[in-house]
Design a protein around this motif. Sequence first.
Motif, PDB file in Angstrom:
ATOM      1  N   ASP A  25       1.796  -1.839  -2.406  1.00  0.00           N
ATOM      2  CA  ASP A  25       1.833  -0.407  -2.631  1.00  0.00           C
ATOM      3  C   ASP A  25       1.314  -0.101  -4.024  1.00  0.00           C
ATOM      4  O   ASP A  25       1.642  -0.799  -4.972  1.00  0.00           O
ATOM      5  N   PRO A  26       0.514   0.942  -4.148  1.00  0.00           N
ATOM      6  CA  PRO A  26       0.119   1.367  -5.492  1.00  0.00           C
ATOM      7  C   PRO A  26       1.312   2.020  -6.183  1.00  0.00           C
ATOM      8  O   PRO A  26       2.252   2.453  -5.546  1.00  0.00           O
ATOM      9  N   PHE A  79       4.255   7.754   2.639  1.00  0.00           N
ATOM     10  CA  PHE A  79       3.437   7.463   1.461  1.00  0.00           C
ATOM     11  C   PHE A  79       2.324   6.484   1.809  1.00  0.00           C
ATOM     12  O   PHE A  79       1.163   6.678   1.444  1.00  0.00           O
ATOM     13  N   ARG A  80       2.658   5.424   2.534  1.00  0.00           N
ATOM     14  CA  ARG A  80       1.654   4.426   2.921  1.00  0.00           C
ATOM     15  C   ARG A  80       0.615   5.013   3.866  1.00  0.00           C
ATOM     16  O   ARG A  80      -0.562   4.685   3.758  1.00  0.00           O
ATOM     17  N   ARG A  83      -1.715   7.142   1.718  1.00  0.00           N
ATOM     18  CA  ARG A  83      -2.555   6.297   0.863  1.00  0.00           C
ATOM     19  C   ARG A  83      -3.640   5.600   1.679  1.00  0.00           C
ATOM     20  O   ARG A  83      -4.762   5.443   1.224  1.00  0.00           O
ATOM     21  N   ARG A  84      -3.285   5.174   2.892  1.00  0.00           N
ATOM     22  CA  ARG A  84      -4.262   4.513   3.759  1.00  0.00           C
ATOM     23  C   ARG A  84      -5.324   5.504   4.212  1.00  0.00           C
ATOM     24  O   ARG A  84      -6.498   5.184   4.281  1.00  0.00           O
ATOM     25  N   ARG A  87      -8.069   6.322   1.551  1.00  0.00           N
ATOM     26  CA  ARG A  87      -9.072   5.296   1.227  1.00  0.00           C
ATOM     27  C   ARG A  87     -10.256   5.390   2.063  1.00  0.00           C
ATOM     28  O   ARG A  87     -10.816   5.693   2.805  1.00  0.00           O
TER      29      ARG A  87
END
Length: 87
Positions: A25-26, A79-80, A83-84, A87
């Motif tokens: 995770d960032p 959140f993931r 974020r995915r 990208r």
Amino acid sequence: MGVLAWILLGLLAGIFAKMLMPGKDPGGIIITILIGIAGALLGGWLGKVIFGVDSVDGFFELSTWIAAIVGSLVLLIIFRLFRRAAR
């Protein structure tokens, strides 16, 4: 609960959520704390809305920890996903 208790609960709930859902995770500790605090609030609110119980009773209550960790897991998943998608 006081502000420091919420921050500590959020930190620990965020860490438990990351332990239950490992992966890259960032962010870091600050993002973990923020997800944990927001997850604790979300979990408490969902417990009240869905089950009609006050799931945030006190720092050492099991219902508080379960609500915080479940809420943190939900926010970590969201959140993931965001974020995915970014990208």
